[in-house]
Design a protein around this motif. Sequence first.
Motif, PDB file in Angstrom:
ATOM      1  N   ILE A 134      -1.184   1.338  -4.439  1.00  0.00           N
ATOM      2  CA  ILE A 134      -1.311   2.208  -5.610  1.00  0.00           C
ATOM      3  C   ILE A 134      -2.137   3.421  -5.195  1.00  0.00           C
ATOM      4  CG2 ILE A 134      -2.290   2.437  -7.932  1.00  0.00           C
ATOM      5  CD1 ILE A 134      -1.759  -0.619  -8.257  1.00  0.00           C
ATOM      6  N   LEU A 135      -1.578   4.612  -5.396  1.00  0.00           N
ATOM      7  CA  LEU A 135      -2.292   5.840  -5.045  1.00  0.00           C
ATOM      8  C   LEU A 135      -3.068   6.401  -6.223  1.00  0.00           C
ATOM      9  CD1 LEU A 135       0.518   7.561  -2.942  1.00  0.00           C
ATOM     10  CD2 LEU A 135      -1.459   6.257  -2.110  1.00  0.00           C
ATOM     11  N   ASN A 136      -2.459   6.371  -7.404  1.00  0.00           N
ATOM     12  CA  ASN A 136      -3.103   6.915  -8.596  1.00  0.00           C
ATOM     13  C   ASN A 136      -2.353   6.416  -9.820  1.00  0.00           C
ATOM     14  OD1 ASN A 136      -4.914   8.399 -10.123  1.00  0.00           O
ATOM     15  ND2 ASN A 136      -3.744  10.289  -9.987  1.00  0.00           N
ATOM     16  N   ALA A 137      -3.046   6.352 -10.933  1.00  0.00           N
ATOM     17  CA  ALA A 137      -2.401   5.949 -12.184  1.00  0.00           C
ATOM     18  C   ALA A 137      -3.069   6.681 -13.338  1.00  0.00           C
ATOM     19  CB  ALA A 137      -2.507   4.440 -12.384  1.00  0.00           C
ATOM     20  N   HIS A 138      -2.267   7.006 -14.348  1.00  0.00           N
ATOM     21  CA  HIS A 138      -2.750   7.668 -15.562  1.00  0.00           C
ATOM     22  C   HIS A 138      -2.209   6.868 -16.744  1.00  0.00           C
ATOM     23  CE1 HIS A 138      -4.051  10.784 -18.258  1.00  0.00           C
ATOM     24  NE2 HIS A 138      -2.826  10.995 -18.678  1.00  0.00           N
ATOM     25  N   ILE A 139      -3.103   6.407 -17.610  1.00  0.00           N
ATOM     26  CA  ILE A 139      -2.741   5.543 -18.740  1.00  0.00           C
ATOM     27  C   ILE A 139      -3.162   6.224 -20.030  1.00  0.00           C
ATOM     28  CG2 ILE A 139      -3.110   3.285 -19.820  1.00  0.00           C
ATOM     29  CD1 ILE A 139      -3.964   2.360 -16.901  1.00  0.00           C
TER      30      ILE A 139
ATOM     31  N   TYR B 126       1.587   6.348  -9.264  1.00  0.00           N
ATOM     32  CA  TYR B 126       2.070   6.862  -7.984  1.00  0.00           C
ATOM     33  C   TYR B 126       1.778   5.812  -6.915  1.00  0.00           C
ATOM     34  CZ  TYR B 126       2.294  11.357 -10.322  1.00  0.00           C
ATOM     35  OH  TYR B 126       2.600  12.377 -11.187  1.00  0.00           O
ATOM     36  N   MET B 127       2.736   5.581  -6.032  1.00  0.00           N
ATOM     37  CA  MET B 127       2.573   4.542  -5.031  1.00  0.00           C
ATOM     38  C   MET B 127       3.131   4.955  -3.680  1.00  0.00           C
ATOM     39  SD  MET B 127       5.938   3.760  -4.677  1.00  0.00           S
ATOM     40  CE  MET B 127       5.983   2.238  -3.811  1.00  0.00           C
ATOM     41  N   CYS B 128       2.747   4.157  -2.671  1.00  0.00           N
ATOM     42  CA  CYS B 128       3.254   4.324  -1.320  1.00  0.00           C
ATOM     43  C   CYS B 128       3.564   2.936  -0.772  1.00  0.00           C
ATOM     44  CB  CYS B 128       2.201   5.008  -0.446  1.00  0.00           C
ATOM     45  SG  CYS B 128       2.672   5.169   1.289  1.00  0.00           S
TER      46      CYS B 128
ATOM     47  N   ASP C  38      10.122  -2.123  10.155  1.00  0.00           N
ATOM     48  CA  ASP C  38      11.413  -2.786  10.252  1.00  0.00           C
ATOM     49  C   ASP C  38      11.335  -3.894  11.296  1.00  0.00           C
ATOM     50  OD1 ASP C  38      14.446  -2.512   9.555  1.00  0.00           O
ATOM     51  OD2 ASP C  38      14.339  -2.737  11.744  1.00  0.00           O
ATOM     52  N   GLU C  39      11.768  -5.085  10.904  1.00  0.00           N
ATOM     53  CA  GLU C  39      11.671  -6.235  11.803  1.00  0.00           C
ATOM     54  C   GLU C  39      12.525  -6.071  13.060  1.00  0.00           C
ATOM     55  OE1 GLU C  39      11.701 -11.091  11.538  1.00  0.00           O
ATOM     56  OE2 GLU C  39      12.321  -9.914   9.805  1.00  0.00           O
ATOM     57  N   ASP C  40      13.727  -5.530  12.925  1.00  0.00           N
ATOM     58  CA  ASP C  40      14.635  -5.413  14.074  1.00  0.00           C
ATOM     59  C   ASP C  40      14.241  -4.296  15.031  1.00  0.00           C
ATOM     60  OD1 ASP C  40      16.139  -7.533  13.136  1.00  0.00           O
ATOM     61  OD2 ASP C  40      17.550  -6.236  12.071  1.00  0.00           O
ATOM     62  N   SER C  41      13.952  -3.109  14.510  1.00  0.00           N
ATOM     63  CA  SER C  41      13.688  -1.957  15.375  1.00  0.00           C
ATOM     64  C   SER C  41      12.206  -1.749  15.679  1.00  0.00           C
ATOM     65  CB  SER C  41      14.230  -0.679  14.720  1.00  0.00           C
ATOM     66  OG  SER C  41      13.444  -0.344  13.583  1.00  0.00           O
ATOM     67  N   GLY C  42      11.328  -2.314  14.858  1.00  0.00           N
ATOM     68  CA  GLY C  42       9.898  -2.080  15.021  1.00  0.00           C
ATOM     69  C   GLY C  42       9.446  -0.736  14.473  1.00  0.00           C
ATOM     70  N   ARG C  43      10.363   0.037  13.908  1.00  0.00           N
ATOM     71  CA  ARG C  43      10.070   1.377  13.383  1.00  0.00           C
ATOM     72  C   ARG C  43       9.207   1.309  12.126  1.00  0.00           C
ATOM     73  NH1 ARG C  43      13.237   5.315  10.130  1.00  0.00           N
ATOM     74  NH2 ARG C  43      12.357   7.325  10.675  1.00  0.00           N
ATOM     75  N   TRP C  44       8.150   2.119  12.091  1.00  0.00           N
ATOM     76  CA  TRP C  44       7.271   2.222  10.926  1.00  0.00           C
ATOM     77  C   TRP C  44       7.754   3.341  10.020  1.00  0.00           C
ATOM     78  CZ3 TRP C  44       3.263  -0.708   9.246  1.00  0.00           C
ATOM     79  CH2 TRP C  44       2.816  -1.709  10.116  1.00  0.00           C
ATOM     80  N   THR C  45       7.774   3.106   8.724  1.00  0.00           N
ATOM     81  CA  THR C  45       8.134   4.131   7.753  1.00  0.00           C
ATOM     82  C   THR C  45       7.211   4.041   6.551  1.00  0.00           C
ATOM     83  OG1 THR C  45       9.755   2.683   6.660  1.00  0.00           O
ATOM     84  CG2 THR C  45      10.584   4.138   8.407  1.00  0.00           C
ATOM     85  N   ASN C  46       7.194   5.099   5.785  1.00  0.00           N
ATOM     86  CA  ASN C  46       6.490   5.153   4.508  1.00  0.00           C
ATOM     87  C   ASN C  46       7.471   5.609   3.450  1.00  0.00           C
ATOM     88  OD1 ASN C  46       3.867   4.539   5.509  1.00  0.00           O
ATOM     89  ND2 ASN C  46       3.685   6.637   6.242  1.00  0.00           N
ATOM     90  N   ALA C  47       7.267   5.133   2.245  1.00  0.00           N
ATOM     91  CA  ALA C  47       8.043   5.601   1.104  1.00  0.00           C
ATOM     92  C   ALA C  47       7.062   5.887  -0.023  1.00  0.00           C
ATOM     93  CB  ALA C  47       9.062   4.549   0.672  1.00  0.00           C
ATOM     94  N   PHE C  48       7.328   6.952  -0.774  1.00  0.00           N
ATOM     95  CA  PHE C  48       6.459   7.343  -1.883  1.00  0.00           C
ATOM     96  C   PHE C  48       7.278   7.333  -3.164  1.00  0.00           C
ATOM     97  CE2 PHE C  48       4.765   9.121   1.952  1.00  0.00           C
ATOM     98  CZ  PHE C  48       3.405   8.883   1.848  1.00  0.00           C
TER      99      PHE C  48
END
Length: 177
Positions: free
Chosen positions: A82-87, A103-105, A110-120
């Motif tokens: 959790i990056l931020n929240a407004h209630i 807002y989140m990240c 990835d288990e097969d490739s070992g590649r690191w990624t981020n999603a927002f």
Amino acid sequence: MVIDDELLLTAVHDTGIRRLQHAYADVVNRRAWPEMEDLFLPEAAVVIDTRKGDPLRLVGGAAVGEFIGSSVAKFSFFEFVILNAHIVFPGGAGAGTAVGRLYMCEHRQDEDSGRWTNAFGLYHDRYAFAVGHWRFAERTYHSLARHAPDLDVFPFPEPAPLHLPGPGAHPQGGRTS
């Protein structure tokens, strides 16, 4: 200084909703999908817009857990942050309903490739106080950016499905100035 009852009630219910948000993150991070059901009202409508095709429409926490579980199965590491929240409590803190943005990240490998990624992403939520606890009554998710091999960035969703007042707004929806 005297603390007014509405301010105290707002603080208590704000904390309750933040506990719900953190419980959601904890369930996702532990991949404890059966626990997801307790966080949502049974009839809670959930829309997931990953910006790939039509948004997915689900009902209830069990369906959310099944969807997320199958989506993250390919990751050897997955962490929801959790990056931020407004209630906001449009009807007042004692009304038993609230709306929010979260807002989140996601950090993932990835288990097969070992590649690191981020999603927002961004959640627009409706909350309901039921049986002594806050629950998700409605949830709409929009991807904001993700690695795809490069970083894909998406426009902010307009119009936002929920109206939350901006800075300077009174917690119950009115202006403070």
